[in-house]
Design an enzyme around this catalytic site. Structure first.
Site, PDB file in Angstrom:
ATOM      1  N   HIS A 195       0.839  -1.198   0.000  1.00  0.00           N
ATOM      2  CA  HIS A 195       0.000   0.000   0.000  1.00  0.00           C
ATOM      3  C   HIS A 195       0.881   1.259   0.000  1.00  0.00           C
ATOM      4  CE1 HIS A 195      -3.509   2.501   1.376  1.00  0.00           C
ATOM      5  NE2 HIS A 195      -2.513   3.222   1.875  1.00  0.00           N
ATOM      6  N   GLU A 196       1.852   1.297   0.899  1.00  0.00           N
ATOM      7  CA  GLU A 196       2.696   2.497   1.001  1.00  0.00           C
ATOM      8  C   GLU A 196       3.492   2.720  -0.286  1.00  0.00           C
ATOM      9  OE1 GLU A 196       2.099   4.507   3.257  1.00  0.00           O
ATOM     10  OE2 GLU A 196       0.932   3.119   4.464  1.00  0.00           O
ATOM     11  N   HIS A 217      -5.257   7.651  -1.965  1.00  0.00           N
ATOM     12  CA  HIS A 217      -6.190   6.649  -1.471  1.00  0.00           C
ATOM     13  C   HIS A 217      -7.365   6.448  -2.422  1.00  0.00           C
ATOM     14  CE1 HIS A 217      -4.569   7.042   2.849  1.00  0.00           C
ATOM     15  NE2 HIS A 217      -4.067   5.991   2.240  1.00  0.00           N
ATOM     16  N   HIS A 239       1.648   4.649  -2.737  1.00  0.00           N
ATOM     17  CA  HIS A 239       1.793   6.107  -2.570  1.00  0.00           C
ATOM     18  C   HIS A 239       3.129   6.572  -3.148  1.00  0.00           C
ATOM     19  CE1 HIS A 239      -1.734   6.620  -0.136  1.00  0.00           C
ATOM     20  NE2 HIS A 239      -1.289   5.920   0.890  1.00  0.00           N
TER      21      HIS A 239
END
Lengths: 90, 560
Positions: free
Chosen positions: B294-295, B304, B298
């Site tokens: 997930h990170e 998101h 980014h």
């Protein structure tokens, strides 16, 4: 019938204090993840911030019913583990 | 999906990353692997490649920290915020930070990789039975040296497979003592310490001296967390003490009494009321792989998502067999386009080779995507000799180079065109000298090509390799019937005919092949030499197993 157990809460040393009221928690959450800030930015006046609008934005982001109210499911969502990156760009 | 304002993205596709420090919750190799898998989630669907650097500045700098950890966004103790990352760019941009007040696991409780013992570094198997008793954590039972251990199968009495669990009595990580174990008691600023301490540090990490006097020797390391250790509180690293007394009542297990948030905690001495020492009890923890994936989303440009099943949804939830959601794929491909490698698709049904088949010449291959330049690759997924030509594999492509002379490199060619059953990333390949069968390894699976016929994928466990192995890094032929398979710091000898690992293995690479890196990501044989590659370098070894040359893959082998 037995008497209900009296719940005692203790302040644990070294604990990061998160004893906030639901409203404080919600306000902190909405600010931290960009919902309130966006509202402030758009209106230009801090006093004009609408928590209801911010809550609706948050509820939309999380796929919750958009009530604009701090209901149980919204509060539960705010307590879930999550990523620290704001949901709304700032 | 959403992208950052202005569609922030990297202006290059060969992204680098560096792991600055480690969490005490998991063995460093498990952390390395979780991050590598998390990057692969994205490189599988984009043209991006992710290469690890061991020093200097990388595009994505990865670190663990607690609370105030050096940027304006402090973490908040256990649970709540798990991690954050910055969008692509210079400086802190692109970096990913993980809250080390969390319990980092693979998502299903303590991930305990063993050392020593006889299980070749396998993971602990919980629960396991030992002398009729069931254990759900590592134990010191049965030992007089206080070293925690576990069985790596369900029944120690039957299988006798065991290894030692993380403990400061066995090793440290980080610091400046090369992983040496703690020495107790040790002296620090004139005081004696009998256990790991956070004294002298502001970041909350537990450390110890690895000699008896830190003030003189200045040698130290960080203490790995035991699987039984509490998390956070004021006794990080200590085990629960059962029973413990709290508000005059005795507790034999973790409790949520006294807390408004329902979290389970325990005392780490026999009396909380007197000593006030406590911590949270270990739970399932958070999957470092999922949070990192997930990170890194980014870090390469995604904000998101509002899709609940998307990886980029802001809340954490554990999923067993993870795959990217359509929303994530569309988001990242909006920024970088589709991967130039093949689409992920199920491998064709395995076919049995017909022994009467003549070896078929390789199909006519045509270079694809000439912008993919082998000379611009920092490293390769696999390097091997096939039909006398050196082959270099990377992210769905391969290049080949004649074995003799300085003839130019040919390619890139598409792996899927020539070997349709294979996935884009090949960790190792080798050609069996007699039958000319080609073996390809990717992750924990392997395929065998005989001409156009393919067998597989099959699990590498079928060959007798242990479950703990995540991938095979390299292969060296030994005569015509044996092949050495390298993984991590060990190697195994495969009897190709019997399709089984020979007894007596694994052996340690650094003992049998002294002087080469024991974390080589490519090992292959070429013109009578053994080659061990790490990063962009190779170590060449002659038949007497002496390193006779160290150089650049790019200049010396590829002739760029």
């Amino acid at each position: 019938w037995s008497h209900p157990l009296k719940q005692v809460f203790v302040t644990f040393p070294g604990d990061i204090i998160k004893n906030m009221t639901d409203v404080e928690l919600a306000e902190s959450y909405l600010k931290k993840f960009g919902y309130l800030e966006t509202q402030q930015h758009r209106s230009g006046f801090q006093s004009m911030v609408s928590t209801e609008k911010a809550l609706k934005m948050m509820q939309r982001q999380m796929g919750l019913e958009e009530t604009g109210k701090l209901d149980k499911s919204t509060l539960e969502a705010m307590k879930q583990p999550r990523c620290g990156v704001p949901d709304v760009a700032n | 999906y959403q992208t950052f304002a202005g569609d922030l993205k990297w202006d290059h596709h060969d992204i680098t990353y560096r792991i600055i420090n480690y969490s005490p919750d998991m063995e460093s190799s498990l952390i390395d692997d979780a991050f590598a898998r998390a990057f692969k989630v994205w490189s599988d669907v984009t043209p991006l490649t992710f290469t690890r650097l061991f020093d200097g500045t990388a595009d994505i700098m990865i670190s663990f920290g607690k609370e105030d950890h050096g940027d304006p966004y402090p973490f908040d103790g256990k649970d709540g915020l798990l991690a954050h990352a910055y969008p692509p760019g210079e400086g802190v941009q692109g970096d990913a930070h993980f809250d080390d007040d969390e319990f980092w696991t693979l998502g299903k409780g303590a991930a305990v990789k063993t050392r020593y013992g006889n299980a070749e570094g396998a993971m602990c198997h919980f629960p396991f039975t030992f002398q009729g008793k069931s254990y759900t954590t590592c134990t010191t039972d049965g030992r007089s040296d206080n070293l925690p251990w576990c069985a790596t199968t369900a029944d120690y009495s039957r299988d006798k497979k065991y290894g030692f669990c993380p403990s400061e009595l066995l090793y440290t990580f980080g610091g400046n003592a090369d992983g040496a174990k703690c020495v107790f008691p040790f002296t620090f600023l004139g005081e004696e310490y009998d256990s790991c301490t956070t004294e002298g540090r502001s970041d909350g990490y537990r450390w110890c001296a690895t000699t008896d006097n830190f003030d003189i020797d200045k040698k130290y390391g960080f203490c790995p967390s035991r699987d039984t250790a509490v998390i956070g509180g004021n006794s990080e690293g200590e085990p629960c003490h059962f029973p413990f007394e709290f508000l005059g009542k005795k507790y034999d297990s973790c409790t949520s009494v006294g807390r408004g948030d329902g979290k389970l905690w325990c005392g780490t001495t026999d009396n909380y009321d007197e000593d006030r020492k406590w911590g949270f009890c270990p739970d399932k923890g958070y999957s470092l792989f999922l949070v990192a994936a997930h990170e890194f989303g980014h870090a390469i440009g995604l904000e998101h998502s509002t899709v609940r099943d998307a990886l980029m949804y802001p809340m954490y939830s554990y999923v067993e067999n993870f795959s990217l959601n359509k929303d994530d794929i569309e988001g990242i491909q909006y920024l970088y386009g589709r991967g130039t490698g093949p689409d992920p698709s199920p491998a064709p049904t395995a076919t049995q080779p017909d022994p009467t088949d003549e070896p078929t010449p390789p199909p006519t291959t045509r270079p694809v995507n000439p912008t993919k330049d082998a000379c611009k690759m920092i490293n390769f997924d696999a390097i091997t000799v096939i039909a006398g030509e050196l082959h270099f594999f990377k992210d769905g492509y391969y290049w080949n180079k004649p074995g003799k002379g300085d003839e130019e490199l040919r390619g890139p060619f598409s792996i899927s065109e020539r070997w349709p059953a294979l996935p884009p990333v090949i960790d190792t390949a080798f050609e069996e000298p007699l039958t000319k069968k080609l073996y390809f390894f990717s992750g924990t699976r392997f395929w065998v090509y005989t001409g156009k016929n393919v067998l597989g994928p099959r699990s590498i466990e079928k060959l007798g390799l242990p479950k703990s192995i995540q991938k095979v890094d390299g292969a060296l032929q030994k005569g015509t019937a044996k092949v050495l398979l390298f993984s991590g710091e060990n190697f195994w000898r495969l009897d190709v005919k019997a399709q089984k690992i020979d007894p007596g293995y694994p052996k340690q690479t650094d003992i049998a092949f002294a002087g080469v890196p024991n974390d080589s990501h490519d090992v292959f044989q070429y013109n009578g030499h053994y080659y061990f590659c790490r990063d962009r370098f190779y170590w060449r070894m002659n038949s007497r197993r002496q390193v006779d040359r160290v150089g650049y893959v790019k200049y010396d082998i590829l002739k760029c």
